[in-house]
Design an enzyme around this catalytic site. Structure first.
Site, PDB file in Angstrom:
ATOM      1  N   LYS A   1      50.209  38.980  50.317  1.00  0.00           N
ATOM      2  CA  LYS A   1      51.042  38.616  49.163  1.00  0.00           C
ATOM      3  C   LYS A   1      52.500  38.425  49.576  1.00  0.00           C
ATOM      4  CE  LYS A   1      49.234  42.331  47.058  1.00  0.00           C
ATOM      5  NZ  LYS A   1      49.077  43.373  46.035  1.00  0.00           N
ATOM      6  N   CYS A   2      52.718  37.732  50.667  1.00  0.00           N
ATOM      7  CA  CYS A   2      54.050  37.567  51.255  1.00  0.00           C
ATOM      8  C   CYS A   2      54.394  36.078  51.328  1.00  0.00           C
ATOM      9  CB  CYS A   2      54.028  38.183  52.663  1.00  0.00           C
ATOM     10  SG  CYS A   2      55.514  37.963  53.645  1.00  0.00           S
ATOM     11  N   GLY A   3      55.648  35.769  51.321  1.00  0.00           N
ATOM     12  CA  GLY A   3      56.075  34.385  51.474  1.00  0.00           C
ATOM     13  C   GLY A   3      55.675  33.784  52.814  1.00  0.00           C
TER      14      GLY A   3
ATOM     15  N   THR B   1      52.718  34.455  54.247  1.00  0.00           N
ATOM     16  CA  THR B   1      51.262  34.476  54.318  1.00  0.00           C
ATOM     17  C   THR B   1      50.661  33.152  54.788  1.00  0.00           C
ATOM     18  OG1 THR B   1      51.158  36.231  52.671  1.00  0.00           O
ATOM     19  CG2 THR B   1      49.156  34.957  52.988  1.00  0.00           C
TER      20      THR B   1
END
Length: 177
Positions: free
Chosen positions: A54-56, A58
């Protein structure tokens, strides 16, 4: 892990090792609950990456999968370590992590069970981040290239994409002739 806990984590600086240790002298638990003895990777270079769903950053999973498909037959191994250490950007369940990675990025390289890579690092990560010329990850998708003998070659920061020229040239140099 909350934003405050993430911020506090940056103040913890592990002591550096005086000399390199063998990073293949570890075992990790994979998403399916099985154990991977890293000694089975000996003789081949391995890219170890702390990941988050759930990361930018990803979308870097796609680049990692491409590296695995491109260089896997020549010996490159990739090991992802899903972690919620940075602003809790990982699913809690191994099943959720695996389903997300397969569905969205076609990930076929091994992933560890969700683990701590910085806040309270598991033994592999504790060893990895204290190697000479290493450092703890500053965020998700920090990449560590390990040589065939289990020694750190190079660390690549979060913003360095898997397909960056410096990553590709380091991998190609580490692969057997």
């Amino acid at each position: 892990m909350s934003i405050l806990s993430t911020a506090k984590m940056y103040f913890k600086r592990p002591a550096k090792r005086g000399s390199a240790s063998d990073l293949y002298d570890h075992s990790v638990t994979l998403l399916d609950g099985s154990t991977l003895d890293l000694n089975t990777l000996r003789g081949r270079p391995t890219l170890i990456v702390n990941t988050a769903s759930k990361c930018g950053f990803t979308p870097q999973y796609a680049g990692l999968q491409h590296l695995y498909e491109t260089y896997g037959e020549r010996g490159l191994q990739i090991l992802g370590s899903p972690s919620g250490d940075f602003a809790d950007q990982e699913f809690d369940s191994a099943d959720e992590v695996g389903a997300f990675c397969r569905k969205n990025y076609g990930v076929s390289f091994p992933l560890t069970a969700p683990t701590s890579v910085r806040a309270d690092p598991d033994p592999l990560w504790s060893d990895l981040i204290t190697q000479p010329n290493s450092a703890p990850p500053n965020w998700n998708f920090t990449k560590y290239l390990i040589d065939a003998d289990g020694h750190l070659i190079r660390r690549f920061g979060t913003k360095v994409k898997p397909e960056a020229p410096e990553v590709i040239s380091a991998i190609e140099a580490a692969l057997p002739g």
